[in-house]
Structures are given as C-alpha cells and as structure tokens.
Write a protein that holds these residues in place. Structure first.
Motif, PDB file in Angstrom:
ATOM      1  N   LEU A   5       0.841  -1.201   0.000  1.00  0.00           N
ATOM      2  CA  LEU A   5       0.000   0.000   0.000  1.00  0.00           C
ATOM      3  C   LEU A   5       0.873   1.247   0.000  1.00  0.00           C
ATOM      4  O   LEU A   5       1.935   1.271   0.613  1.00  0.00           O
ATOM      5  N   LEU A   6       0.407   2.267  -0.685  1.00  0.00           N
ATOM      6  CA  LEU A   6       1.038   3.583  -0.650  1.00  0.00           C
ATOM      7  C   LEU A   6       0.090   4.525   0.069  1.00  0.00           C
ATOM      8  O   LEU A   6      -1.129   4.338   0.013  1.00  0.00           O
ATOM      9  N   GLU A   7       0.624   5.558   0.715  1.00  0.00           N
ATOM     10  CA  GLU A   7      -0.227   6.543   1.378  1.00  0.00           C
ATOM     11  C   GLU A   7       0.237   7.940   1.015  1.00  0.00           C
ATOM     12  O   GLU A   7       1.436   8.239   1.029  1.00  0.00           O
ATOM     13  N   TYR A   8      -0.741   8.790   0.680  1.00  0.00           N
ATOM     14  CA  TYR A   8      -0.464  10.182   0.338  1.00  0.00           C
ATOM     15  C   TYR A   8      -1.720  10.989   0.610  1.00  0.00           C
ATOM     16  O   TYR A   8      -2.798  10.640   0.120  1.00  0.00           O
ATOM     17  N   LYS A   9      -1.598  12.048   1.405  1.00  0.00           N
ATOM     18  CA  LYS A   9      -2.724  12.915   1.753  1.00  0.00           C
ATOM     19  C   LYS A   9      -3.932  12.120   2.242  1.00  0.00           C
ATOM     20  O   LYS A   9      -5.061  12.358   1.834  1.00  0.00           O
ATOM     21  N   GLU A  10      -3.690  11.164   3.093  1.00  0.00           N
ATOM     22  CA  GLU A  10      -4.723  10.313   3.690  1.00  0.00           C
ATOM     23  C   GLU A  10      -5.438   9.409   2.686  1.00  0.00           C
ATOM     24  O   GLU A  10      -6.483   8.845   2.984  1.00  0.00           O
ATOM     25  N   TYR A  11      -4.883   9.257   1.503  1.00  0.00           N
ATOM     26  CA  TYR A  11      -5.417   8.317   0.506  1.00  0.00           C
ATOM     27  C   TYR A  11      -4.475   7.122   0.444  1.00  0.00           C
ATOM     28  O   TYR A  11      -3.264   7.255   0.591  1.00  0.00           O
ATOM     29  N   LEU A  12      -5.058   5.957   0.242  1.00  0.00           N
ATOM     30  CA  LEU A  12      -4.276   4.742   0.086  1.00  0.00           C
ATOM     31  C   LEU A  12      -4.312   4.299  -1.365  1.00  0.00           C
ATOM     32  O   LEU A  12      -5.342   4.433  -2.040  1.00  0.00           O
ATOM     33  N   GLY A  13      -3.211   3.766  -1.818  1.00  0.00           N
ATOM     34  CA  GLY A  13      -3.135   3.213  -3.161  1.00  0.00           C
ATOM     35  C   GLY A  13      -2.645   1.781  -3.088  1.00  0.00           C
ATOM     36  O   GLY A  13      -1.716   1.475  -2.334  1.00  0.00           O
ATOM     37  N   THR A  14      -3.278   0.908  -3.831  1.00  0.00           N
ATOM     38  CA  THR A  14      -2.844  -0.482  -3.875  1.00  0.00           C
ATOM     39  C   THR A  14      -1.592  -0.585  -4.740  1.00  0.00           C
ATOM     40  O   THR A  14      -1.341   0.268  -5.595  1.00  0.00           O
ATOM     41  N   VAL A  15      -0.794  -1.612  -4.513  1.00  0.00           N
ATOM     42  CA  VAL A  15       0.427  -1.822  -5.287  1.00  0.00           C
ATOM     43  C   VAL A  15       0.440  -3.261  -5.794  1.00  0.00           C
ATOM     44  O   VAL A  15       0.272  -4.202  -5.018  1.00  0.00           O
ATOM     45  N   HIS A  16       0.616  -3.402  -7.092  1.00  0.00           N
ATOM     46  CA  HIS A  16       0.708  -4.722  -7.720  1.00  0.00           C
ATOM     47  C   HIS A  16       1.837  -4.687  -8.737  1.00  0.00           C
ATOM     48  O   HIS A  16       2.285  -3.622  -9.139  1.00  0.00           O
ATOM     49  N   PHE A  17       2.247  -5.861  -9.163  1.00  0.00           N
ATOM     50  CA  PHE A  17       3.279  -5.956 -10.191  1.00  0.00           C
ATOM     51  C   PHE A  17       2.832  -6.919 -11.265  1.00  0.00           C
ATOM     52  O   PHE A  17       2.359  -8.016 -10.967  1.00  0.00           O
ATOM     53  N   SER A  18       2.969  -6.505 -12.515  1.00  0.00           N
ATOM     54  CA  SER A  18       2.668  -7.373 -13.646  1.00  0.00           C
ATOM     55  C   SER A  18       3.991  -7.823 -14.257  1.00  0.00           C
ATOM     56  O   SER A  18       4.708  -7.006 -14.866  1.00  0.00           O
ATOM     57  N   ALA A  19       4.319  -9.096 -14.072  1.00  0.00           N
ATOM     58  CA  ALA A  19       5.559  -9.625 -14.649  1.00  0.00           C
ATOM     59  C   ALA A  19       5.491  -9.602 -16.166  1.00  0.00           C
ATOM     60  O   ALA A  19       6.490  -9.330 -16.835  1.00  0.00           O
ATOM     61  N   GLU A  20       4.300  -9.874 -16.693  1.00  0.00           N
ATOM     62  CA  GLU A  20       4.127  -9.897 -18.150  1.00  0.00           C
ATOM     63  C   GLU A  20       4.421  -8.533 -18.770  1.00  0.00           C
ATOM     64  O   GLU A  20       5.119  -8.423 -19.759  1.00  0.00           O
ATOM     65  N   ASP A  21       3.882  -7.469 -18.148  1.00  0.00           N
ATOM     66  CA  ASP A  21       4.079  -6.112 -18.682  1.00  0.00           C
ATOM     67  C   ASP A  21       5.300  -5.422 -18.073  1.00  0.00           C
ATOM     68  O   ASP A  21       5.661  -4.329 -18.496  1.00  0.00           O
ATOM     69  N   GLN A  22       5.891  -6.031 -17.067  1.00  0.00           N
ATOM     70  CA  GLN A  22       7.030  -5.480 -16.340  1.00  0.00           C
ATOM     71  C   GLN A  22       6.748  -4.061 -15.852  1.00  0.00           C
ATOM     72  O   GLN A  22       7.494  -3.115 -16.098  1.00  0.00           O
ATOM     73  N   VAL A  23       5.600  -3.941 -15.136  1.00  0.00           N
ATOM     74  CA  VAL A  23       5.180  -2.631 -14.638  1.00  0.00           C
ATOM     75  C   VAL A  23       4.511  -2.797 -13.276  1.00  0.00           C
ATOM     76  O   VAL A  23       3.859  -3.798 -13.009  1.00  0.00           O
ATOM     77  N   PHE A  24       4.735  -1.816 -12.426  1.00  0.00           N
ATOM     78  CA  PHE A  24       3.996  -1.716 -11.170  1.00  0.00           C
ATOM     79  C   PHE A  24       2.728  -0.940 -11.462  1.00  0.00           C
ATOM     80  O   PHE A  24       2.744  -0.001 -12.269  1.00  0.00           O
ATOM     81  N   TYR A  25       1.631  -1.299 -10.808  1.00  0.00           N
ATOM     82  CA  TYR A  25       0.378  -0.582 -11.040  1.00  0.00           C
ATOM     83  C   TYR A  25      -0.476  -0.632  -9.780  1.00  0.00           C
ATOM     84  O   TYR A  25      -0.233  -1.412  -8.870  1.00  0.00           O
TER      85      TYR A  25
END
Length: 118
Positions: free
Chosen positions: A5-25
């Motif tokens: 999880l990421l946190e910024y200004k009291e908002y949370l963001g989920t964190v995932h990784f796509s090995a196929e696309d080689q990108v965090f999202y």
C-alpha cells in the motif's frame, strides 16, 4: 502499513506488479471513482500515485464533487456459527444488542491497533 500500500494525503493506493508487462500498477482505494496509476520503477509508481491523487482532488474541486467515497455504515460479515453464538451470548450478558457489541469491538480495534494481532 502493509508493504503493498502507498499513502499520500490520507489516501491509500494499492500496489501490484505485472511480470508480463514489467510494470507496477495500482488504484486509489476508498473513492467512488476508478483512478489507477502505474510506473516501471518504485520511484515512478510513487510519483504516479501522488500525481493521481492530486489530479483526482483537482477534478473533484472543478466539478464540485466530494472526493471521498461515502460509506453507508452497514456491511455483512461472515463468521463461523460457533463464533456467532459466542458473540451473541456475550452481547446478551452485557445487555446490549449484537450490533452494539460489534460496533464496540470494531471501535476498540481501530483505536488500539497495537493490541490487535491480525
């Protein structure tokens, strides 16, 4: 905080990784709209998340919309019958409703996270 999880200004963001696309999202959690972000590195992901929060807040202000997701205050919980029985008995012993008992337990858990092992 959890590592995914990421946190910024009291908002949370989920964190995932796509090995196929080689990108965090991820996406911003706790809002009614779907706002996603991505990056090819952790630094890019964090920056994209923060930019997404800022953009979302600006857009909400422009359209005069409250940015937070509204919560109704009710939800379903599925628990084993044995636990249901014990909770109901405890609430009865305390002379309170099952709903009030659950509300007090959840309030305690939120206000005392160091005392709750999950």
């Amino acid at each position: 905080m959890k590592d995914d999880l990421l946190e910024y200004k009291e908002y949370l963001g989920t964190v995932h990784f796509s090995a196929e696309d080689q990108v965090f999202y991820g996406k911003i959690f706790g809002i009614s709209d779907m706002v996603s972000f991505e990056g090819s590195s952790v630094t890019e992901l964090i920056s994209a998340f923060q930019e997404s929060v800022e953009d979302y807040l600006i857009t909400c202000k422009q359209v005069k919309k409250k940015p937070e997701k509204s919560y109704k205050g009710s939800f379903n919980v599925r628990i084993p019958p044995e636990i249901h029985k014990e909770v109901a008995l405890r609430a009865t012993r305390e002379n309170i409703s099952l709903n009030e008992f659950i509300k007090q337990v959840l309030t305690f858990a939120v206000n005392n996270p160091e005392k709750i092992k999950i």
